[in-house]
Design an enzyme around this catalytic site. Structure first.
Site, PDB file in Angstrom:
ATOM      1  NE  ARG A 170      11.566  21.693  11.050  1.00  0.00           N
ATOM      2  CZ  ARG A 170      10.052  21.950  10.875  1.00  0.00           C
ATOM      3  NH1 ARG A 170      10.004  22.945  10.048  1.00  0.00           N
ATOM      4  NH2 ARG A 170       9.033  21.645  11.567  1.00  0.00           N
ATOM      5  CG  ASP A 199       9.176  25.510  12.135  1.00  0.00           C
ATOM      6  OD1 ASP A 199       8.988  25.020  13.341  1.00  0.00           O
ATOM      7  OD2 ASP A 199       8.613  25.072  11.270  1.00  0.00           O
ATOM      8  CG  HIS A 270       5.583  25.036  14.210  1.00  0.00           C
ATOM      9  ND1 HIS A 270       6.759  23.902  14.067  1.00  0.00           N
ATOM     10  CD2 HIS A 270       4.369  24.355  13.914  1.00  0.00           C
ATOM     11  CE1 HIS A 270       6.065  22.790  13.846  1.00  0.00           C
ATOM     12  NE2 HIS A 270       4.718  23.118  13.691  1.00  0.00           N
ATOM     13  CG  ASP A 336       1.977  23.940  11.315  1.00  0.00           C
ATOM     14  OD1 ASP A 336       1.952  25.220  11.452  1.00  0.00           O
ATOM     15  OD2 ASP A 336       2.533  22.973  11.186  1.00  0.00           O
ATOM     16  CD  GLU A 337       2.811  19.811  13.395  1.00  0.00           C
ATOM     17  OE1 GLU A 337       2.990  18.586  13.221  1.00  0.00           O
ATOM     18  OE2 GLU A 337       4.010  20.464  13.326  1.00  0.00           O
ATOM     19  CD1 TRP A 403      -1.254  20.734   7.835  1.00  0.00           C
ATOM     20  CD2 TRP A 403       0.144  19.019   7.713  1.00  0.00           C
ATOM     21  NE1 TRP A 403      -1.088  20.596   8.848  1.00  0.00           N
ATOM     22  CE2 TRP A 403      -0.250  19.388   9.271  1.00  0.00           C
ATOM     23  CE3 TRP A 403       0.750  17.752   7.891  1.00  0.00           C
ATOM     24  CZ2 TRP A 403       0.056  18.944  10.396  1.00  0.00           C
ATOM     25  CZ3 TRP A 403       1.195  17.139   9.142  1.00  0.00           C
ATOM     26  CH2 TRP A 403       0.831  17.568  10.309  1.00  0.00           C
ATOM     27  CE1 TYR A 428       3.267  17.963   3.844  1.00  0.00           C
ATOM     28  CE2 TYR A 428       4.530  17.428   5.564  1.00  0.00           C
ATOM     29  CZ  TYR A 428       3.428  18.200   5.126  1.00  0.00           C
ATOM     30  OH  TYR A 428       2.758  19.116   5.827  1.00  0.00           O
ATOM     31  CG  PHE A 429       8.354  16.287  -2.848  1.00  0.00           C
ATOM     32  CD1 PHE A 429       7.246  15.641  -3.025  1.00  0.00           C
ATOM     33  CD2 PHE A 429       8.611  16.926  -4.175  1.00  0.00           C
ATOM     34  CE1 PHE A 429       6.214  15.757  -4.126  1.00  0.00           C
ATOM     35  CE2 PHE A 429       7.770  17.181  -5.237  1.00  0.00           C
ATOM     36  CZ  PHE A 429       6.675  16.623  -5.266  1.00  0.00           C
TER      37      PHE A 429
END
Length: 537
Positions: A170, A199, A270, A336-337, A403, A428-429
């Protein structure tokens, strides 16, 4: 009587101050055992102090210590092999010992007025002992001599996996900062760095066989402004990537700090950065694709990799180059996702379901991960995936990173798979540290005490399954983290809390005492010029 006792204590302090025990130092993470010596036995570190080491070459921990002292305390010490120098005074000795230890990372420190003795069975153990020594130093560097309190420490970690993640897709962070990030992990005795390299929003690692991945996939034409859905897009081209030589440099840097770098190559979802460069690997090859310009997962726009032989050949080529760069025995493949609506609409995928006798699109996910695992295993490595890789059936040797809460991790442990706990609500910081934060963050709230009180071993696991909880990890997603100072602000002091969760014995954790020790830790951060969250002061 109480007054009389108090008076006797005062008399003892006034007339026999050397016999008073030193105060225990404020260490993070808290060691397994720590005993204070007498004040009179404090050690004075100065420019005449020698570093002694037991190996034939200059031990990496000795070199690290000397560089640290030179940079922060303006001391440059001489070094000598330990053999034949055992009776010297004014020394810091780092000695490998032979024998049975409870944990391969175990170390001991003994500080007396004659010197500091660090012993361990492994080089990693010596390194962790040296990191503790750095915390024994005073947090200010304005003298020629530095007092180290007399103390005896026996220490080793609770969990074998102590990880921290950084998303560079990102927002991209250069090599200099990635190295600094690794230094921060080393300071806190972490031993795994999860590098999120690809990603939807950018592909950040050079792949020589497919230069389009960085030429096209490494850049997006715009980014949203503010919190999703944002107030518009900035229209600024954004990107960057690491060359293979830079990757090797970072990996070597981490190895010198006993940190294993685990690369993540996202699949089958992703993958918009991949599909922008190679649209023929999608379920809609004729439709134009671009690197994602907004955050989040949107099934309508985020296409996925087609489970075709062409796709698997491509991924095997990519992973071959990736595995050659990372000596880590583990490769993170995401998982994931994945927006399965695209497979549902894909004639090829529906035919594959019939051909392979798969139940549905969840079966495709499992088939995809199994195929990749077989290839990675054939190269002598093991895959790690987010807990969605459980969907449709877990690959035989996979490690699960849980997660979406702990449910996936618990299920994987009961199937006798290694598990890394990293639930979003505790690890998750990128989430706000304060209810009203003074910076742009993801909308959820993760205060320091929640991190500190997290317990990786779920209560629902029985003793036989507990052993599969390998450890835990904090995650730093970078949607709203655009620069190194912001990373530091979001990381500290939550990294301190995480380090104590993963290193220190469970029964020694005490949040009020941790808060007290943080005050000294903040002084160390000032020495390092770290941009920590000063609202905790």
């Amino acid at each position: 009587m109480k007054l009389l006792i108090l008076n006797y204590s005062l008399i003892a302090f006034l007339f026999f101050p050397s016999e008073i025990k030193a105060q225990l130092p404020d260490l993070i993470p808290l060691p397994v055992e720590m005993k204070a010596g007498e004040i009179k036995n404090a050690f004075s570190l100065n420019s005449n102090t020698l570093i002694l080491w037991s190996d034939t070459g200059f031990n990496p921990s000795a070199a690290f210590l000397n560089n640290y002292l030179k940079k922060h305390y303006h001391l440059e010490l001489r070094g000598l092999p330990y053999a034949g120098q055992e009776k010297r005074k004014n020394v810091v000795s780092m000695v490998r010992v032979v024998g049975t230890v409870k944990n391969p990372d175990q170390y001991r420190i003994e500080v007396t007025q004659n010197g500091i003795h660090i012993s361990a069975a492994t080089d990693a153990g010596l390194f962790y002992g040296m990191q503790t020594l750095l915390q024994l130093l005073p947090p200010n560097a304005n003298g020629a001599t530095y007092a180290i309190p007399a103390v005896s420490i026996l220490d080793y970690p609770r969990f074998d996996y102590r990880g921290m993640h950084l998303d560079v897709s990102r927002h991209f962070f250069d090599v200099a900062f990635v190295k600094k990030y690794i230094d921060y992990l080393a300071m806190h005795k972490m031993n795994y760095f999860h590098w999120h390299l690809t990603d939807d929003h950018g592909w950040r690692i050079e792949i020589k066989k497919y230069p389009e991945l960085t030429e096209i996939g490494g850049w997006r034409n715009s980014s949203i402004i503010g919190i999703y859905p944002g107030t518009g897009n900035d229209g600024i081209r954004y990107g960057g990537f690491y060359t293979q030589e830079q990757i090797k440099d970072v990996v070597k840097y981490a190895q010198e700090r006993y940190i294993t770098v685990i690369p993540e190559i996202e699949m089958p979802g992703h993958s918009m950065a991949v599909l922008a460069a190679f649209p023929h690997l999608s379920t809609t090859p004729a439709a134009p694709k671009k690197v994602a310009e907004t955050w989040g997962i949107f099934n309508k726009f985020n296409n996925v990799l087609l489970p075709s032989e062409q796709t698997f050949t491509f991924l095997e080529d990519v992973l071959t180059e990736v595995m050659a760069l990372f000596p880590s025995p583990y490769i993170h493949i995401g998982g994931d996702e994945c927006a399965k609506i695209w497979w549902k609409q894909s004639t090829f995928t529906q035919n594959l379901i019939k051909e392979k006798g798969l139940k549905d699109e969840n079966g495709v996910q499992s088939y995809f991960i199994h195929r990749i695992e077989q290839f990675v295993n054939s190269k002598g490595k093991t895959i790690i995936g987010w807990d969605e890789i459980l969907v449709g059936g877990l690959a035989p040797n996979a490690i699960v990173m849980s997660w979406r809460g702990e449910k996936g991790g618990i299920a994987a442990a009961k199937e006798q798979h290694k598990v890394i706990m990293t639930p979003e609500n505790s690890m998750y910081f990128n989430h706000s540290q304060f209810m009203k934060d003074d910076s742009l963050t993801a909308s959820k709230f993760l205060p320091l005490d929640i991190v500190y009180n997290y317990e990786p071993i779920a209560k629902t696991l029985d003793a036989a399954d507990e052993k599969y909880i390998w450890g835990a990890q904090g995650n730093m997603w970078s949607e709203y983290i655009t620069n190194p100072a912001k990373v530091e602000y979001m990381l500290f002091p939550r990294l301190d809390a995480l380090s104590e969760v993963l290193w220190s014995p469970k029964n020694k954790r005490n949040y009020p005492d941790f808060e007290r020790r943080l005050k000294t830790q903040f002084k160390r951060y000032d020495l390092h010029r770290i941009n920590y969250s000063k609202r905790y002061l």
